[in-house]
Design an enzyme around this catalytic site. Structure first.
Site, PDB file in Angstrom:
ATOM      1  N   CYS A 142       0.829  -1.205   0.000  1.00 40.12           N
ATOM      2  CA  CYS A 142       0.000   0.000   0.000  1.00 40.12           C
ATOM      3  C   CYS A 142       0.868   1.262   0.000  1.00 40.12           C
ATOM      4  O   CYS A 142       1.375   1.677   1.035  1.00 40.12           O
ATOM      5  CB  CYS A 142      -0.917  -0.009   1.219  1.00 40.12           C
ATOM      6  SG  CYS A 142      -1.839   1.521   1.379  1.00 40.12           S
ATOM      7  N   CYS A 145      -0.363   4.159   2.182  1.00 40.27           N
ATOM      8  CA  CYS A 145      -0.166   3.999   3.629  1.00 40.27           C
ATOM      9  C   CYS A 145       1.301   4.189   4.010  1.00 40.27           C
ATOM     10  O   CYS A 145       1.594   4.762   5.049  1.00 40.27           O
ATOM     11  CB  CYS A 145      -0.567   2.602   4.092  1.00 40.27           C
ATOM     12  SG  CYS A 145      -2.035   1.963   3.349  1.00 40.27           S
ATOM     13  N   ASP A 146       2.208   3.662   3.212  1.00 41.02           N
ATOM     14  CA  ASP A 146       3.590   3.525   3.668  1.00 41.02           C
ATOM     15  C   ASP A 146       4.621   4.356   2.896  1.00 41.02           C
ATOM     16  O   ASP A 146       5.781   4.426   3.304  1.00 41.02           O
ATOM     17  CB  ASP A 146       4.009   2.044   3.599  1.00 41.02           C
ATOM     18  CG  ASP A 146       3.142   1.182   4.504  1.00 41.02           C
ATOM     19  OD1 ASP A 146       2.677   1.691   5.529  1.00 41.02           O
ATOM     20  OD2 ASP A 146       2.922  -0.002   4.170  1.00 41.02           O
TER      21      ASP A 146
END
Ligand SMILES: Cc1cc2nc3c(=O)[nH]c(=O)nc-3n(C[C@H](O)[C@H](O)[C@H](O)COP(=O)(O)OP(=O)(O)OC[C@H]3O[C@@H](n4cnc5c(N)ncnc54)[C@H](O)[C@@H]3O)c2cc1C
Length: 355
Positions: A142, A145-146
């Site tokens: 992701c 997200c990261d």
């Protein structure tokens, strides 16, 4: 074993497995039909769209909308019509007896007259050495997200479809350079996404490594990803040609790796119910034209969104299927009520004639 009255937390006309766009769209319609839908969120509340900051193609938002905001709006809309959205992962469904028994991973047991499976699909992995140790420590599925954890690092994205293009494009915000690794020459992605990536290639922000595959990830939980081992072959699919003299193996330094190689449908909890799955474990729904398109071959279990649809996999199409599933479930529940009423009437008639 069917849940008995002692351990059943609650009975509902309709339980929805999944709180992505499909599940929430179904909940809006099912709430308005007075079917008191109970939605279990699963391990990714809000579904895949919560992983993206920008949704530009969902109809009705001319300036676009963030994924989490769109999901939040839908949640509120569903709750306004009486849907209840709860934390919980469905572990199994028992379909031998009615009502259905729905068991959650935490041990809670519910019963339902109808079920909508809207459990989407989960990111795929490669199954190569280093993966298990480094997932969450430099390896991710992701980018939204990261990505921000890897500012000014070399970031590798694996894949050749829309998701890979979008992730590569997004990660240029953070990376010193994004390396897009694809096992073939041609990309599967839409032209729109290929064009955006090519612009970044011209600007020197993305480098494409075609006909190349990652075979091992190196690093540690403490230090993250250090480098990867790659193989390449001029005709693509190099891991199928490891003995070919034209296959080259080499190491490459990167600070993070993002997989964007497709999804596996979340259908494990339906095993044993008798629903039909395709070769890739996507749930098979009736389809076609006319009503009952979302019916599976187990009466009372309906399917919607990415868990059924391996082709379109878009928020708007998932939402549309969620709506259809709620309408199909409503028809089913109405028929069930009619049958129950008819059975009760005939029982009374039999009792009266016995007297
Ligand atoms: C990074 C990214 C960006 C995207 N951008 C776009 C975009 O811009 N436009 C667009 O149209 N589409 C986009 N998509 C695709 C879109 O997100 C999906 O097509 C859509 O979310 C599918 O909705 P769904 O409800 O079918 O499944 P999902 O969104 O996958 O939701 C599935 C839900 O089921 C739950 N679940 C799973 N297993 C269980 C279980 N056992 N019990 C209970 N619940 C369970 C999960 O927790 C989740 O809540 C994007 C996807 C990604 C990953």
């Amino acid at each position: 074993m069917t849940g008995n009255a002692d351990d059943v937390v609650e009975h509902r006309p309709l339980i929805v497995a999944g709180s992505g766009i499909a599940g929430l769209s179904a909940a809006i319609y099912a709430g308005r039909s007075n079917n008191e839908p109970l939605v279990f969120e699963g391990d990714e509340p809000g579904g895949q769209l919560t992983l993206t900051t920008e949704v530009d193609n969902y109809p009705g938002f001319p300036e676009g909308i963030s994924g989490p905001e769109l999901v939040q709006n839908m949640k509120k809309q569903a709750e306004r019509f009486g849907a209840e959205i709860k934390n919980g992962i469905v572990d199994s469904v028992e379909a031998e007896e009615r009502p259905f028994t729905v068991r959650l991973k935490n041990g809670d047991v519910y019963t339902a007259d109808a079920i909508i499976a809207a459990s989407g699909a989960s990111a795929r992995t490669l199954g190569i050495p280093g993966e298990d140790d480094l997932m969450g420590y430099g390896l991710s599925t992701c980018a939204t997200c990261d990505g921000a954890f890897f500012r000014d690092e070399k970031i590798m994205v694996v894949g050749g479809g829309d998701a890979a293009m979008e992730e590569a494009n997004f990660l240029t915000k953070f990376a010193s350079t994004v390396y897009l690794v694809h096992r073939r020459e041609e990309f599967r992605a839409e032209d729109y996404w290929i064009d955006r990536v090519m612009e970044k290639v011209d600007e020197g922000e993305i480098e494409i490594m075609r006909n190349t595959e990652v075979t091992e990830l190196h690093g540690s939980k403490e230090e993250g990803v250090d480098h990867v081992t790659l193989v390449s072959h001029p005709e693509g699919h190099p891991t199928d040609k490891l003995d070919d003299p034209d296959t080259e193996e080499f190491d490459f330094d990167v600070g993070a790796v993002f997989y964007a190689i497709g999804h596996t449908p979340n259908t494990g909890y339906l095993e044993g119910t008798g629903v039909e799955l395709d070769d890739e474990n996507y749930l098979i729904a009736q389809g076609g034209s006319g009503g009952n398109q979302t019916a599976t071959d187990v009466p009372g279990i309906f399917g919607a969104g990415d868990v059924v649809d391996s082709h379109y996999q878009q928020a708007a199409t998932a939402g549309g299927m969620g709506v259809k599933a709620a309408l199909d479930a409503d028809d089913y529940l109405e028929e069930l009520k009619r049958e129950e009423k008819a059975a009760a009437t005939s029982e009374v008639a039999t009792a009266e004639s016995d007297d």
